[in-house]
Enzyme design. Structure first.
Site, PDB file in Angstrom:
ATOM      1  N   CYS A 104      45.629  44.334  39.147  1.00 11.99           N
ATOM      2  CA  CYS A 104      46.544  44.547  38.024  1.00 11.99           C
ATOM      3  C   CYS A 104      46.943  43.183  37.489  1.00 11.99           C
ATOM      4  CB  CYS A 104      47.777  45.330  38.484  1.00 11.99           C
ATOM      5  SG  CYS A 104      48.973  45.652  37.170  1.00 11.99           S
ATOM      6  N   ILE A 105      46.456  42.850  36.303  1.00 13.15           N
ATOM      7  CA  ILE A 105      46.752  41.562  35.688  1.00 13.15           C
ATOM      8  C   ILE A 105      46.793  41.755  34.180  1.00 13.15           C
ATOM      9  CG2 ILE A 105      44.311  40.911  35.644  1.00 13.15           C
ATOM     10  CD1 ILE A 105      45.171  37.996  36.056  1.00 13.15           C
TER      11      ILE A 105
END
Length: 246
Positions: A104-105
């Protein structure tokens, strides 16, 4: 009229896929010929550019120093207009990595206005981003996680305790150290030399595989790609022998 519309949609889809193949072929060639410190890339399948295998090396002078983390990137057929996805195959305890390995970025989030996410639209994906910028962002994220909207809440809590205690609370650090040591065993099995010192890390890496044959045409990738066969089994994700093993 319906037939014309269907043909137009098909033609549009083919144009987007062709554009994606060209973009990915160019990026792959660039990364193989001019490696960037901190990671190596390869194709999961030699005749398909839409799925890459990645080896990320833990940055020196961080908890992840000496680590060897395998990951897989999957690209949509309208790349670079939509972002790829990235999943770690190596176990990574990190605030921005889900327990199943999904990363998750912000840079991989679609460019929509979502005030509740806490992310600015400019922090999200845009077509000027590349695999190079993605992986450099991931390496930076390893040492500087985003704890405002964590994917792994427990890891985020541990990290904040470790940070606020100036390293006195060792729980987070000990988990990372164990994972790094385990990853070194994996690197040894794969015949990969992991850079440890800053000097080794900043030295341009040599690709693990021979450079792509320049005689291969882009159409070879285009013709062989079948979107229905793009999904990879869990068994394939857990091994990745074609790239990591020598």
């Amino acid at each position: 009229m319906k037939g014309d519309t269907g043909e137009a949609d098909m033609s549009s889809d083919e144009a987007r896929r062709s554009s994606a193949v060209k973009a990915l072929a160019s990026e792959y060639k660039s990364l193989v010929e001019e490696p960037v410190e901190g990671f190596q890339v390869g194709l999961a399948q030699e005749d398909c550019l839409f799925e890459w295998q990645v080896a990320i090396f833990g940055p020196p002078e961080t908890l992840y120093q000496g680590g060897y983390f395998k990951a897989r990137m999957k690209f949509p057929q309208d790349y670079p207009y939509s972002p790829p996805t990235m999943k770690f195959l190596t176990k990574v305890w990190h605030p921005n990595v889900y327990e199943n390995g999904d990363l998750c970025i912000s840079i991989l989030h679609p460019p929509i206005d979502d005030p509740q996410s806490g992310e600015l639209p400019c922090e999200r994906w845009n077509p000027t981003q590349t695999v190079r910028t993605i992986l450099l962002s991931v390496i930076s994220l390893l040492n500087e996680p985003n704890t405002f909207s964590p994917a792994n809440v427990d890891a985020s809590v541990m990290y904040r305790r470790w940070k606020e205690s100036n390293g006195q609370d060792k729980e987070y650090e000990e988990i990372i150290r164990k994972q790094v040591l385990a990853s070194r065993d994996e690197a040894e099995k794969d015949g990969v030399k992991v850079p440890i010192t800053l000097e080794d890390y900043t030295r341009a890496s040599r690709p693990q595989k021979a450079e792509p044959d320049p005689s291969i045409e882009l159409n070879d990738f285009y013709d062989d790609f079948d979107p229905e066969e793009d999904d990879t089994s869990e068994q394939d994700e857990s091994t990745g022998d074609s790239f990591y093993s020598k």
